[in-house]
Write an enzyme that holds these catalytic residues in place. Structure first.
Site, PDB file in Angstrom:
ATOM      1  N   GLY A 242       0.684  -1.279  -0.316  1.00  0.00           N
ATOM      2  CA  GLY A 242       0.069  -0.116   0.113  1.00  0.00           C
ATOM      3  C   GLY A 242       0.970   1.464   0.459  1.00  0.00           C
ATOM      4  O   GLY A 242       2.005   1.203  -0.807  1.00  0.00           O
ATOM      5  N   ASP A 243       0.887   1.727   0.711  1.00  0.00           N
ATOM      6  CA  ASP A 243       1.379   3.292   1.047  1.00  0.00           C
ATOM      7  C   ASP A 243       2.117   3.286   2.345  1.00  0.00           C
ATOM      8  O   ASP A 243       2.829   4.090   2.407  1.00  0.00           O
ATOM      9  CB  ASP A 243       0.485   4.831   1.733  1.00  0.00           C
ATOM     10  CG  ASP A 243      -0.689   4.458   2.644  1.00  0.00           C
ATOM     11  OD1 ASP A 243      -0.752   3.575   2.767  1.00  0.00           O
ATOM     12  OD2 ASP A 243      -1.713   5.128   2.666  1.00  0.00           O
ATOM     13  N   GLU A 244       2.473   2.299   2.817  1.00  0.00           N
ATOM     14  CA  GLU A 244       2.960   2.072   3.814  1.00  0.00           C
ATOM     15  C   GLU A 244       5.319   1.546   3.329  1.00  0.00           C
ATOM     16  O   GLU A 244       5.383   0.738   2.292  1.00  0.00           O
ATOM     17  CB  GLU A 244       3.033   1.107   4.796  1.00  0.00           C
ATOM     18  CG  GLU A 244       1.734   1.349   5.621  1.00  0.00           C
ATOM     19  CD  GLU A 244       0.674   0.221   6.487  1.00  0.00           C
ATOM     20  OE1 GLU A 244       0.485   0.807   7.495  1.00  0.00           O
ATOM     21  OE2 GLU A 244       1.316  -0.614   6.191  1.00  0.00           O
TER      22      GLU A 244
END
Length: 324
Positions: A242-244
């Site tokens: 994801g955005d991690e």
């Protein structure tokens, strides 16, 4: 029965002899079997012709004026372009020392005058067969080497894919834990400092909902590039999903260079000033590694994750506006 791989009509043989009668006789014997025959009356002419069009085989007289057969053979073997052309010496001299000299210089066979048709043809045929078998083996080895290299490249790509995030080119979760755990053991063994960082894109859901998932993917890639530019080549930078993002930063002495927030924000600001795409904002949590405590990497990452959310909440309080 062993046969030649190559047709006689495709085989080019050069005869070098200063006696025209010998040239005519040998040419007649070889041409009767379909070989393509070239002739040279001296060593200089032979070398020029070989340079222009290398033959498959050379029949080389020893006793010639100006440049004898030994000297011609030496020059042939000294050149990479002609070193592998088989040379059969021809001579009326049957002394052992002459034959030994011929083989020492790289000759593959020795035919004595007067010529016997069947002997000439058999010796020529044998050397052509050996040469063609050697060439076939060389080509097989080259193909095998190429196949081995291709397989090694394919295996390397598979290994790379197994630890690499396809979208960003950073390490993936598996790659991060594999490499970071290794570095963690080294840091504890050598008592060198390290940091665990957890980074998260701000407002990615809003970007996806408003501008589309394609733009969201572009922003993730941009964020990955900013992280790579901010940190050193020796640092492990990974996208967990994801955005991690997660980072392992080894060998820091604790001076001003550990101002990760400031350095990252400078690069983000520079990117946002130059980019026409969605505005990027990244929250960052930094956890200092405790060398005296055998804490698991997962636990350190969880602490950095918690600090990242504190950073994110602080930014929202200071700037309640959307992140893009």
């Amino acid at each position: 029965m062993t046969t030649l791989f190559k047709l006689a009509a495709q085989t080019n043989i050069l005869i070098v002899d200063d006696t025209p009668d010998n040239l005519r006789l040998l040419a007649k014997i070889l041409e009767s079997q379909g070989y393509i025959v070239r002739k040279a009356l001296n060593g200089r002419m032979a070398l020029q012709g070989i340079h222009r069009d290398p033959p498959s085989l050379i029949l080389l007289d020893i006793n010639m004026p100006e440049m004898n057969g030994y000297e011609v053979c030496q020059k042939l073997k000294a050149s990479e372009a002609s070193a592998q052309i088989p040379v059969i010496f021809i001579s009326a001299i049957e002394r052992v020392e002459n034959k030994v000299r011929a083989f020492e210089l790289g000759g593959v066979d020795y035919i004595t005058k007067p010529f016997q048709d069947q002997e000439v043809l058999m010796r020529v045929k044998n050397q052509l067969l050996i040469q063609q078998q050697r060439q076939q083996l060389l080509e097989q080895n080259q193909r095998l080497e190429h196949e081995i290299q291709e397989r090694l490249r394919a295996e390397a790509e598979v290994r790379q894919l197994s630890v690499t995030d396809e979208l960003t080119g950073l390490y993936n979760r598996r790659g991060f834990f594999l490499l970071a755990n290794q570095q963690l053991r080294i840091a504890r063994r050598t008592q060198t400092s390290y940091f665990i960082l957890f980074a998260d894109l701000d407002g990615l859901k809003k970007i996806n909902d408003t501008l589309g998932h394609e733009m969201g993917d572009r922003v993730i890639v941009d964020a990955a590039q900013i992280l790579k530019q901010t940190f050193r080549e020796a640092d492990i930078v990974a996208r967990l999903g994801g955005d991690e993002f997660a980072l392992f930063i080894p060998n820091f002495s604790g001076d001003s260079s550990t101002n990760f927030h400031g350095r990252l924000q400078e690069n983000i600001d520079r990117f946002n000033q130059q980019s026409e795409r969605a505005y990027i904002s990244i929250s960052l949590g930094v956890e200092f590694g405790d060398l005296n405590n055998e804490v698991l990497l997962e636990q350190l990452l969880a602490k950095a994750d918690k600090l990242m959310y504190e950073h994110k909440r602080t930014k929202r309080c200071l700037n309640p506006q959307p992140f893009f």
